[in-house]
Structure formats: structure tokens, C-alpha cells
Design a protein around this motif. Structure first.
Motif, PDB file in Angstrom:
ATOM      1  N   GLY A 291       1.115  -3.087  -6.995  1.00 19.75           N
ATOM      2  CA  GLY A 291      -0.096  -2.435  -7.455  1.00 19.75           C
ATOM      3  C   GLY A 291       0.036  -1.940  -8.888  1.00 19.75           C
ATOM      4  N   PRO A 292      -1.063  -1.462  -9.473  1.00 21.42           N
ATOM      5  CA  PRO A 292      -1.038  -1.067 -10.891  1.00 21.42           C
ATOM      6  C   PRO A 292      -0.097   0.088 -11.201  1.00 21.42           C
ATOM      7  CG  PRO A 292      -3.164  -0.531  -9.850  1.00 21.42           C
ATOM      8  CD  PRO A 292      -2.420  -1.409  -8.902  1.00 21.42           C
ATOM      9  N   ALA A 293      -0.011   1.093 -10.327  1.00 27.33           N
ATOM     10  CA  ALA A 293       0.890   2.228 -10.606  1.00 27.33           C
ATOM     11  C   ALA A 293       2.345   1.793 -10.559  1.00 27.33           C
ATOM     12  CB  ALA A 293       0.641   3.357  -9.612  1.00 27.33           C
ATOM     13  N   LEU A 294       2.694   0.962  -9.577  1.00 27.14           N
ATOM     14  CA  LEU A 294       4.069   0.474  -9.490  1.00 27.14           C
ATOM     15  C   LEU A 294       4.384  -0.466 -10.650  1.00 27.14           C
ATOM     16  CD1 LEU A 294       6.750   0.385  -8.041  1.00 27.14           C
ATOM     17  CD2 LEU A 294       5.826  -1.390  -6.542  1.00 27.14           C
TER      18      LEU A 294
ATOM     19  N   ILE B 243       7.673  -0.266 -13.222  1.00 31.87           N
ATOM     20  CA  ILE B 243       8.740  -1.257 -13.386  1.00 31.87           C
ATOM     21  C   ILE B 243       8.645  -1.990 -14.718  1.00 31.87           C
ATOM     22  CG2 ILE B 243       9.034  -1.540 -10.912  1.00 31.87           C
ATOM     23  CD1 ILE B 243       7.564  -4.170 -11.065  1.00 31.87           C
ATOM     24  N   GLU B 244       7.476  -2.001 -15.338  1.00 32.36           N
ATOM     25  CA  GLU B 244       7.326  -2.736 -16.587  1.00 32.36           C
ATOM     26  C   GLU B 244       7.448  -1.854 -17.821  1.00 32.36           C
ATOM     27  OE1 GLU B 244       3.571  -4.712 -16.259  1.00 32.36           O
ATOM     28  OE2 GLU B 244       4.210  -5.941 -14.537  1.00 32.36           O
ATOM     29  N   ARG B 245       7.050  -0.565 -17.712  1.00 32.45           N
ATOM     30  CA  ARG B 245       6.936   0.235 -18.929  1.00 32.45           C
ATOM     31  C   ARG B 245       7.703   1.545 -18.910  1.00 32.45           C
ATOM     32  NH1 ARG B 245       0.487  -0.474 -20.557  1.00 32.45           N
ATOM     33  NH2 ARG B 245       0.455  -2.763 -20.412  1.00 32.45           N
TER      34      ARG B 245
ATOM     35  N   ARG C  57       0.823  -1.209   0.000  1.00 33.80           N
ATOM     36  CA  ARG C  57       0.000   0.000   0.000  1.00 33.80           C
ATOM     37  C   ARG C  57       0.857   1.259   0.000  1.00 33.80           C
ATOM     38  NH1 ARG C  57      -2.964  -3.576   3.403  1.00 33.80           N
ATOM     39  NH2 ARG C  57      -4.991  -4.137   2.490  1.00 33.80           N
ATOM     40  N   LEU C  58       1.870   1.313   0.849  1.00 35.41           N
ATOM     41  CA  LEU C  58       2.758   2.471   0.857  1.00 35.41           C
ATOM     42  C   LEU C  58       3.544   2.543  -0.446  1.00 35.41           C
ATOM     43  CD1 LEU C  58       3.998   4.910   2.179  1.00 35.41           C
ATOM     44  CD2 LEU C  58       5.536   3.388   3.456  1.00 35.41           C
ATOM     45  N   ALA C  59       3.982   1.389  -0.967  1.00 32.95           N
ATOM     46  CA  ALA C  59       4.702   1.379  -2.240  1.00 32.95           C
ATOM     47  C   ALA C  59       3.843   1.954  -3.354  1.00 32.95           C
ATOM     48  CB  ALA C  59       5.137  -0.044  -2.577  1.00 32.95           C
ATOM     49  N   GLU C  60       2.575   1.576  -3.392  1.00 35.62           N
ATOM     50  CA  GLU C  60       1.681   2.092  -4.443  1.00 35.62           C
ATOM     51  C   GLU C  60       1.445   3.590  -4.270  1.00 35.62           C
ATOM     52  OE1 GLU C  60      -0.973   1.395  -7.827  1.00 35.62           O
ATOM     53  OE2 GLU C  60       0.879   0.567  -7.006  1.00 35.62           O
ATOM     54  N   SER C  61       1.326   4.054  -3.039  1.00 36.72           N
ATOM     55  CA  SER C  61       1.152   5.490  -2.804  1.00 36.72           C
ATOM     56  C   SER C  61       2.369   6.278  -3.282  1.00 36.72           C
ATOM     57  CB  SER C  61       0.910   5.753  -1.318  1.00 36.72           C
ATOM     58  OG  SER C  61      -0.301   5.164  -0.884  1.00 36.72           O
ATOM     59  N   LEU C  62       3.565   5.755  -3.007  1.00 38.48           N
ATOM     60  CA  LEU C  62       4.782   6.425  -3.470  1.00 38.48           C
ATOM     61  C   LEU C  62       4.884   6.392  -4.992  1.00 38.48           C
ATOM     62  CD1 LEU C  62       7.176   5.070  -0.732  1.00 38.48           C
ATOM     63  CD2 LEU C  62       6.689   7.483  -1.137  1.00 38.48           C
TER      64      LEU C  62
ATOM     65  N   ASP D 238      12.479   5.569  -6.988  1.00 37.78           N
ATOM     66  CA  ASP D 238      13.733   5.607  -7.733  1.00 37.78           C
ATOM     67  C   ASP D 238      14.315   4.220  -7.975  1.00 37.78           C
ATOM     68  OD1 ASP D 238      14.041   8.565  -7.781  1.00 37.78           O
ATOM     69  OD2 ASP D 238      14.071   8.278  -5.618  1.00 37.78           O
ATOM     70  N   ALA D 239      14.048   3.289  -7.085  1.00 31.95           N
ATOM     71  CA  ALA D 239      14.553   1.927  -7.233  1.00 31.95           C
ATOM     72  C   ALA D 239      13.591   0.974  -6.542  1.00 31.95           C
ATOM     73  CB  ALA D 239      15.955   1.797  -6.644  1.00 31.95           C
ATOM     74  N   VAL D 240      13.551  -0.261  -7.035  1.00 34.56           N
ATOM     75  CA  VAL D 240      12.674  -1.285  -6.469  1.00 34.56           C
ATOM     76  C   VAL D 240      13.477  -2.568  -6.328  1.00 34.56           C
ATOM     77  CG1 VAL D 240      10.478  -2.508  -6.674  1.00 34.56           C
ATOM     78  CG2 VAL D 240      10.724  -0.236  -7.699  1.00 34.56           C
ATOM     79  N   GLU D 241      13.404  -3.171  -5.151  1.00 29.55           N
ATOM     80  CA  GLU D 241      14.039  -4.463  -4.893  1.00 29.55           C
ATOM     81  C   GLU D 241      12.923  -5.468  -4.610  1.00 29.55           C
ATOM     82  OE1 GLU D 241      17.200  -4.717  -5.267  1.00 29.55           O
ATOM     83  OE2 GLU D 241      17.915  -2.649  -5.071  1.00 29.55           O
TER      84      GLU D 241
END
Length: 388
Positions: A355-358, A362-364, A323-328, A335-338
Motif C-alpha cells: 500500500g501507499p504508506a508502506l 520502504i522506498e523513501r 491490509r494489516l501491513a498498511e495499517s501497521l 521495523d522490517a519488511v520481507e
């Protein structure tokens, strides 16, 4: 001489650097990484004093920024080289400072040591420096080369650069998921998704960041400690930061109970209860007030990150869950995702890890560099990072 592995650097056609400059800069970048998470608000810089030799550069001194940001890398390397520094070359990952702060300028130390040539990766964007260090050294007869492994140096310094240029820290998300993509079941006990090798990697990543960031929901559900517990790196635990709009964090939570040993900051809304702040402060936590989001539903994440930046934070490691990841991600602050993927499937509906925004990022996102999956025991680890 074998140079440490480094991040590939895109070069323009015909561009080339002297091999010794490249080799020593790679060493300097490896030294700089030793300071990540331990030098803020200063950048983590590496420096090497050297002279050419028949079989490659002869290293006379090495240095990296010390805990708390002082001493800087350059005087450490110069002190190790001693009198041999006169007439030698200094390779450094960031432009030497030229202003008086809590220490004398590194550019002055370089001149005093008699360095003949400086190989610098990038200019320091700090307006107190911003090319002045290079200008000063050239004015005193030092040959200065700028741009060696510049892309790698910008990568290594991206937290510091973001704080100076954008007024916020670099944000890294850490997410764990089952083999079928879930972070948690809809009900029941907490999932243990990954194994000990992945846990050790997470603890190392904590040590390389200034703060670890979670939401109050994580504190209430898991009561985490959020320290670095790798042998020998316990002293590298980051500041624990909780985003808690209405100050629901219990004074008895482990991150509050240990706040006098490892600092804990709680970011709350301007209208959060004063009595709750008093109780947390008495336990040793620091409460930071920021405005609510425009919809009033939670904190203004941009204001929260700016408040961390104002306290010197350059690198934030978010372990707050989907949830926090999607909000950010929705706020454009990733800037980076592990991503750590366990070997087992949940096999039933649950909370998606991404989530959809994240997922869109990372995909597009064309600026997002996608690493290959790396095995960690039975788990897999994959990194994503924005190029700029």
C-alpha cells in the motif's frame, strides 16, 4: 580463524578494535542468533570464552541463551570452559546482568569463574542492569571493553531493546506478490504466488520470531496453521496471534483446534461478545482485550502491540497480508519488511501487495536499509530493515 559473516558496522575515523575481540564477537553474535524466537522475554545472547593464541583466539567455551531465556549465555559458556576460564576473556553480545531474578546474576558467575577480561558489545537497556553489570565487574578488577560490533549487537537485540525502551515488540512484515505486484486477484481462488524454497524461508522466519501475527480476515479466508514445519524445527513454532475486533474467529479454525499444542492468542476489543470468548477459551485459545482504535473501526494497534509486549513478546512476524501491513505502516509500527516476489504476473487487476504508506517507508524512509534481491528457486526475496 575465519569469523562468521556479520552485518557491516559503520566505524568512526580512526576507530579500531583488536582483531581477536572482533573475531570472537562475531562468533558470539552468530551463537546469539540461534536463540532468536526461543528465549523471550529474555534477549538472545551469545558468549565466547577464549584466550589469545599464535594463530588467533583459542576458544574455550561457547554459549547462547537457552529456551525460555534460561540459563543465560554466559554461564553456559563458562561451564563449557570449566577451570580454563580463570584468567581468560569473555566476549558477550549484551552486558551481563547484575540483578537477582529467577537466576543469579551473570556478572557474579563471571567473577566466580575468574574471568580477567570482558568484551561486551552494548549495555543492557533494562533499568535493572543499564551499566551496573559493567560497573560491578570493573569494581572487582575485571577489565571491561564495551562497544565491539555495537551496531551489529543492537541489530540482533532490536526486539528486546524495543520492548524495554518502547514497550512494544519489533514488527517484521512478510508479504508475497506476483511479478506485477499483486497479493491476490479481485475474485476467484487463492493465488499460489511463491514456491517451496520461499515457503521454507517463511517457516524459518517463523521459528526466529516469538509470535506470528495475522488478522481475522486471513483466518476466515485461508484457515492457516501458521506453525513452523521445517524438519527438526517443529518445536520452534511461534505463538499464533489473531487481531480480531469482534471475535469472529471460529472455534473450529485450525489455529484454535491446535491451541493446546501451539498457543493461540486472540486480541479483541473490550466490547467483543463474551459468549464468543468463552467458546474460544474452551477450545484452548487465550483472548486478550484491548481498546478499539479512536475511530472505532478496529483495534488500537498500539494497544495491541503493548499488550503483546506486556506478555514478554519481543519479535512479531506479521503474515496478515496487505491490509494489516498498511495499517501497521500508518501506525508507524514497521521495523522490517520481507518481500517474496514470484515469477509469474497476475495480468489483471488485483489487490496490490504494498500500500501507499508502506511504499513510502520502504522506498523513501532514510532509516530503512534496503537489501539486495536474493533468488529462492524461481522466486526472489528482498529484505528491508529500519536501522534504529
Amino acid at each position: 580463524m575465519t569469523a562468521p559473516a556479520g552485518r557491516p558496522r559503520a566505524r568512526s575515523p580512526g576507530e579500531a578494535f583488536p582483531p581477536d575481540d572482533v573475531a570472537t564477537m562475531r562468533i558470539a553474535l552468530a551463537l546469539a542468533r540461534r536463540g532468536l524466537g526461543n528465549t523471550w522475554p529474555n534477549p538472545a545472547v551469545g558468549a565466547v570464552v577464549w584466550t589469545p593464541g599464535p594463530d588467533g583466539p583459542v576458544i574455550l567455551g561457547r554459549g547462547w541463551t537457552q529456551p525460555g531465556g534460561r540459563p543465560h549465555a554466559e554461564p553456559v559458556a563458562l561451564a563449557q570452559a570449566g577451570a580454563a576460564a580463570r584468567g581468560a576473556t569473555l566476549s558477550v553480545t549484551l552486558e551481563p546482568c547484575s540483578h537477582f531474578g529467577k537466576t543469579a546474576p551473570c556478572s557474579h558467575a563471571i567473577l566466580d569463574a575468574g574471568i580477567a577480561r570482558v568484551v561486551s558489545a552494548i549495555e543492557d537497556p533494562d533499568p535493572r542492569v543499564n551499566g551496573r553489570g559493567h560497573i560491578m565487574m570493573r569494581a572487582h578488577g575485571v577489565t571491561v571493553s564495551v562497544g565491539v560490533l555495537a551496531s551489529e549487537a543492537r541489530w540482533a537485540n532490536r526486539g528486546f531493546i524495543k520492548r524495554i525502551v518502547e514497550g512494544r515488540p519489533m514488527v517484521t512484515l512478510k508479504l508475497a506478490r506476483t511479478a506485477d505486484g499483486y497479493a491476490a486477484a479481485c475474485a476467484g481462488p487463492r493465488l499460489m504466488i511463491t514456491g517451496p524454497e520461499a515457503a521454507a524461508r517463511v517457516h524459518l522466519m517463523r521459528a526466529q520470531h516469538d509470535v506470528v501475527l495475522v488478522g481475522v480476515g486471513t483466518v476466515l479466508a485461508d484457515d492457516p496453521l501458521l506453525t513452523c514445519r521445517l524438519p527438526g524445527l517443529e518445536h520452534r513454532s511461534p505463538v499464533r496471534v489473531v487481531l480480531d475486533t469482534t471475535l469472529r474467529t471460529p472455534p473450529g479454525a485450525r489455529i484454535v483446534a491446535t491451541a493446546r499444542e501451539v498457543p493461540t492468542w486472540i486480541v479483541a476489543a473490550l466490547d467483543a461478545p463474551g459468549a464468543a470468548e468463552t467458546a474460544l477459551a474452551q477450545a484452548g485459545a487465550v483472548v486478550i482485550r484491548v481498546p478499539r482504535a479512536p475511530d472505532g473501526a478496529g483495534l488500537d494497534l498500539l494497544a495491541a502491540l503493548a499488550a503483546l509486549s506486556a506478555r514478554g513478546v519481543t519479535r512479531a512476524f506479521c503474515e496478515g497480508g496487505p491490509r494489516l501491513a498498511e495499517s501497521l505502516a500508518l501506525a508507524g509500527q514497521v521495523d522490517a519488511v520481507e518481500i517474496l516476489t514470484g515469477p509469474d504476473r497476475l495480468g489483471r487487476p488485483g489487490l496490490p501487495s504494498i500500500g501507499p504508506a508502506l511504499a513510502q517507508i520502504i522506498e523513501r524512509d532514510p532509516q530503512m536499509e534496503r537489501g539486495e534481491a536474493v533468488p529462492l528457486g524461481r522466486d526472489a526475496w528482498r529484505s528491508y530493515a529500519r536501522r534504529r
